[in-house]
Design a protein around this motif. Structure first.
Motif, PDB file in Angstrom:
ATOM      1  N   UNK A  46      76.044  68.620  44.720  1.00 53.33           N
ATOM      2  CA  UNK A  46      75.776  68.380  43.217  1.00 53.33           C
ATOM      3  C   UNK A  46      77.146  67.747  42.512  1.00 53.33           C
ATOM      4  N   UNK A  47      78.075  68.518  42.811  1.00 57.58           N
ATOM      5  CA  UNK A  47      79.485  68.209  41.910  1.00 57.58           C
ATOM      6  C   UNK A  47      79.988  66.668  42.094  1.00 57.58           C
ATOM      7  N   UNK A  48      79.369  65.938  43.150  1.00 54.12           N
ATOM      8  CA  UNK A  48      79.835  64.650  43.349  1.00 54.12           C
ATOM      9  C   UNK A  48      78.639  63.776  43.283  1.00 54.12           C
ATOM     10  N   UNK A  49      78.567  63.054  42.398  1.00 56.92           N
ATOM     11  CA  UNK A  49      77.446  62.036  41.976  1.00 56.92           C
ATOM     12  C   UNK A  49      77.237  61.114  43.123  1.00 56.92           C
ATOM     13  N   UNK A  50      78.151  60.893  43.820  1.00 54.09           N
ATOM     14  CA  UNK A  50      78.205  59.977  44.978  1.00 54.09           C
ATOM     15  C   UNK A  50      77.094  60.487  46.362  1.00 54.09           C
ATOM     16  N   UNK A  51      77.060  61.967  46.020  1.00 54.65           N
ATOM     17  CA  UNK A  51      76.105  62.321  47.146  1.00 54.65           C
ATOM     18  C   UNK A  51      74.772  62.717  46.426  1.00 54.65           C
ATOM     19  N   UNK A  52      74.536  62.374  45.342  1.00 55.86           N
ATOM     20  CA  UNK A  52      73.210  62.697  44.870  1.00 55.86           C
ATOM     21  C   UNK A  52      71.938  61.940  45.614  1.00 55.86           C
ATOM     22  N   UNK A  53      72.399  60.586  45.850  1.00 50.52           N
ATOM     23  CA  UNK A  53      71.281  60.039  46.369  1.00 50.52           C
ATOM     24  C   UNK A  53      71.068  60.380  47.836  1.00 50.52           C
ATOM     25  N   UNK A  54      71.468  61.181  48.307  1.00 57.84           N
ATOM     26  CA  UNK A  54      71.246  62.091  49.534  1.00 57.84           C
ATOM     27  C   UNK A  54      70.177  63.290  49.350  1.00 57.84           C
ATOM     28  N   UNK A  63      63.662  51.632  45.784  1.00 63.28           N
ATOM     29  CA  UNK A  63      64.826  51.091  46.729  1.00 63.28           C
ATOM     30  C   UNK A  63      65.675  49.927  45.824  1.00 63.28           C
ATOM     31  N   UNK A  64      65.363  49.501  45.188  1.00 62.34           N
ATOM     32  CA  UNK A  64      66.218  48.414  44.423  1.00 62.34           C
ATOM     33  C   UNK A  64      67.013  48.940  43.009  1.00 62.34           C
ATOM     34  N   UNK A  65      67.123  50.231  42.931  1.00 66.46           N
ATOM     35  CA  UNK A  65      67.780  50.798  41.783  1.00 66.46           C
ATOM     36  C   UNK A  65      69.282  50.554  41.916  1.00 66.46           C
ATOM     37  N   UNK A  66      69.697  50.198  40.285  1.00 65.31           N
ATOM     38  CA  UNK A  66      70.918  50.106  40.363  1.00 65.31           C
ATOM     39  C   UNK A  66      71.674  51.088  39.732  1.00 65.31           C
ATOM     40  N   UNK A  67      72.893  51.343  40.424  1.00 64.24           N
ATOM     41  CA  UNK A  67      73.687  52.655  39.932  1.00 64.24           C
ATOM     42  C   UNK A  67      74.949  52.267  39.845  1.00 64.24           C
ATOM     43  N   UNK A  68      75.705  53.035  38.974  1.00 65.37           N
ATOM     44  CA  UNK A  68      77.033  52.803  38.470  1.00 65.37           C
ATOM     45  C   UNK A  68      77.730  54.186  38.336  1.00 65.37           C
ATOM     46  N   UNK A  69      78.815  54.115  39.075  1.00 67.07           N
ATOM     47  CA  UNK A  69      79.500  55.407  39.042  1.00 67.07           C
ATOM     48  C   UNK A  69      80.724  55.166  37.959  1.00 67.07           C
ATOM     49  N   UNK A  70      81.300  56.247  37.475  1.00 66.66           N
ATOM     50  CA  UNK A  70      82.448  56.076  36.414  1.00 66.66           C
ATOM     51  C   UNK A  70      83.111  57.340  36.470  1.00 66.66           C
ATOM     52  N   UNK A  71      84.074  57.353  35.677  1.00 67.22           N
ATOM     53  CA  UNK A  71      85.009  58.510  35.284  1.00 67.22           C
ATOM     54  C   UNK A  71      85.987  58.999  36.798  1.00 67.22           C
ATOM     55  N   UNK A  72      85.813  60.501  36.840  1.00 68.35           N
ATOM     56  CA  UNK A  72      86.363  61.205  37.865  1.00 68.35           C
ATOM     57  C   UNK A  72      85.511  60.801  39.155  1.00 68.35           C
ATOM     58  N   UNK A  73      86.089  61.308  40.091  1.00 67.59           N
ATOM     59  CA  UNK A  73      85.581  61.114  41.457  1.00 67.59           C
ATOM     60  C   UNK A  73      84.573  62.173  41.606  1.00 67.59           C
ATOM     61  N   UNK A  74      84.789  63.233  41.103  1.00 68.53           N
ATOM     62  CA  UNK A  74      83.563  64.180  41.154  1.00 68.53           C
ATOM     63  C   UNK A  74      84.244  65.372  40.022  1.00 68.53           C
ATOM     64  N   UNK A  75      83.275  66.140  39.503  1.00 70.59           N
ATOM     65  CA  UNK A  75      83.610  67.253  38.625  1.00 70.59           C
ATOM     66  C   UNK A  75      83.709  66.783  37.228  1.00 70.59           C
ATOM     67  N   UNK A  76      84.225  67.348  36.148  1.00 68.95           N
ATOM     68  CA  UNK A  76      84.361  66.992  34.746  1.00 68.95           C
ATOM     69  C   UNK A  76      84.768  65.479  34.668  1.00 68.95           C
ATOM     70  N   UNK A  94      76.802  62.592  32.838  1.00 68.03           N
ATOM     71  CA  UNK A  94      77.951  63.002  32.763  1.00 68.03           C
ATOM     72  C   UNK A  94      78.413  64.588  32.918  1.00 68.03           C
ATOM     73  N   UNK A  95      79.106  64.726  33.878  1.00 67.06           N
ATOM     74  CA  UNK A  95      79.567  66.195  34.109  1.00 67.06           C
ATOM     75  C   UNK A  95      80.294  66.593  33.157  1.00 67.06           C
ATOM     76  N   UNK A  96      79.946  67.770  32.154  1.00 62.31           N
ATOM     77  CA  UNK A  96      80.664  68.494  31.166  1.00 62.31           C
ATOM     78  C   UNK A  96      81.267  69.462  31.627  1.00 62.31           C
ATOM     79  N   UNK A  97      80.896  70.194  32.736  1.00 63.96           N
ATOM     80  CA  UNK A  97      81.579  71.590  33.149  1.00 63.96           C
ATOM     81  C   UNK A  97      81.331  71.829  34.436  1.00 63.96           C
ATOM     82  N   UNK A  98      82.276  71.980  35.198  1.00 63.68           N
ATOM     83  CA  UNK A  98      82.407  72.308  36.716  1.00 63.68           C
ATOM     84  C   UNK A  98      83.275  73.759  36.959  1.00 63.68           C
ATOM     85  N   UNK A  99      82.354  74.446  37.475  1.00 67.43           N
ATOM     86  CA  UNK A  99      83.117  75.835  37.975  1.00 67.43           C
ATOM     87  C   UNK A  99      82.977  75.748  39.394  1.00 67.43           C
ATOM     88  N   UNK A 100      83.948  75.614  40.104  1.00 66.62           N
ATOM     89  CA  UNK A 100      83.711  75.492  41.707  1.00 66.62           C
ATOM     90  C   UNK A 100      82.960  76.620  42.206  1.00 66.62           C
TER      91      UNK A 100
END
Length: 219
Positions: A46-54, A63-76, A94-100
């Motif tokens: 959950x903390x890493x948006x790059x994994x959300x599509x999983x 299937x043709x959705x266009x996605x863009x990642x920005x900011x930190x790699x993961x977390x806030x 946008x991730x506003x708060x992340x507690x491991x």
């Protein structure tokens, strides 16, 4: 006659506007699931948006959705924006708060088909049998949102997606847990084989010199 008809329509519209205005000004959607995986595995997905599509319930709707990642790699500070068909619309998270291993709090902005801002919280708690994951979203109902409540409220509209997403998260999390267990088993087996090899080599060397081998414990 026309004045009476128009007057009647105006009265009906006023009543409808009044009924709409009386609908809840805020909404909350929440779903909970228990997963047989450690907290850190569920949290990482959950903390890493790059994994959300999983696991996201909306990932396969376009299937043709266009996605863009920005900011930190993961977390806030991490962001995830999308533009898709009418089923997924357009928006940004946008991730506003992340507690491991405890909480990921997001701001969810919808641009299309209907503009709005919501707060989303996904929390994790160790329980018997694994991890309890709670996915909750809350926000304000504008006039259009209140009007939609007359037909279908947000809980009915979004709740089933949360349930599907949690089910997907459970499946992906179990696969991650299996990989981890297999990797750990392989590591232990490799260390054991190395220890046995070292013991055998020591025994062979001692035998060649006519000295008793020093036994080394094998874990």
């Amino acid at each position: 006659m026309l004045k009476k008809i128009l007057g009647g329509l105006a009265a009906v519209l006023l009543i409808l506007v009044g009924v709409i205005a009386m609908q809840p000004s805020e909404y909350t959607v929440q779903r909970t699931a228990t997963m047989p995986v450690p907290k850190d595995i569920a949290f990482a997905l959950v903390n890493d948006f790059h994994r959300w599509n999983d696991w996201s319930p909306w990932a396969k709707l376009d299937p043709d959705i266009k996605t863009t990642f920005g900011g930190a790699q993961a977390g806030v500070g991490a962001t995830y924006a999308w533009v898709g068909n009418e089923k997924v619309g357009e928006g940004k998270m946008t991730i506003l708060e992340s507690k491991p291993d405890e909480l990921v709090r997001l701001e969810l902005e919808f641009f299309k088909p209907m503009a709005g801002v919501s707060e989303t919280r996904i929390s994790f708690k160790a329980v018997e049998g694994g991890t309890e994951v709670v996915w909750a979203m809350s926000g304000a109902n504008n006039f259009v949102g209140k009007a939609m409540c007359l037909v279908m409220d947000m809980d009915q509209l979004i709740g089933k997606d949360f349930e599907a997403g949690l089910a997907n998260l459970k499946t992906v999390g179990q696969a991650e847990a299996t990989k981890r267990a297999e990797a750990e088993a392989a590591r232990v087996a490799e260390e054991k084989a190395a220890a046995e090899k070292a013991t055998a080599e020591a025994a062979a060397a001692a035998g060649a010199q006519g000295q008793p081998a020093v036994a080394r414990p094998t874990p």
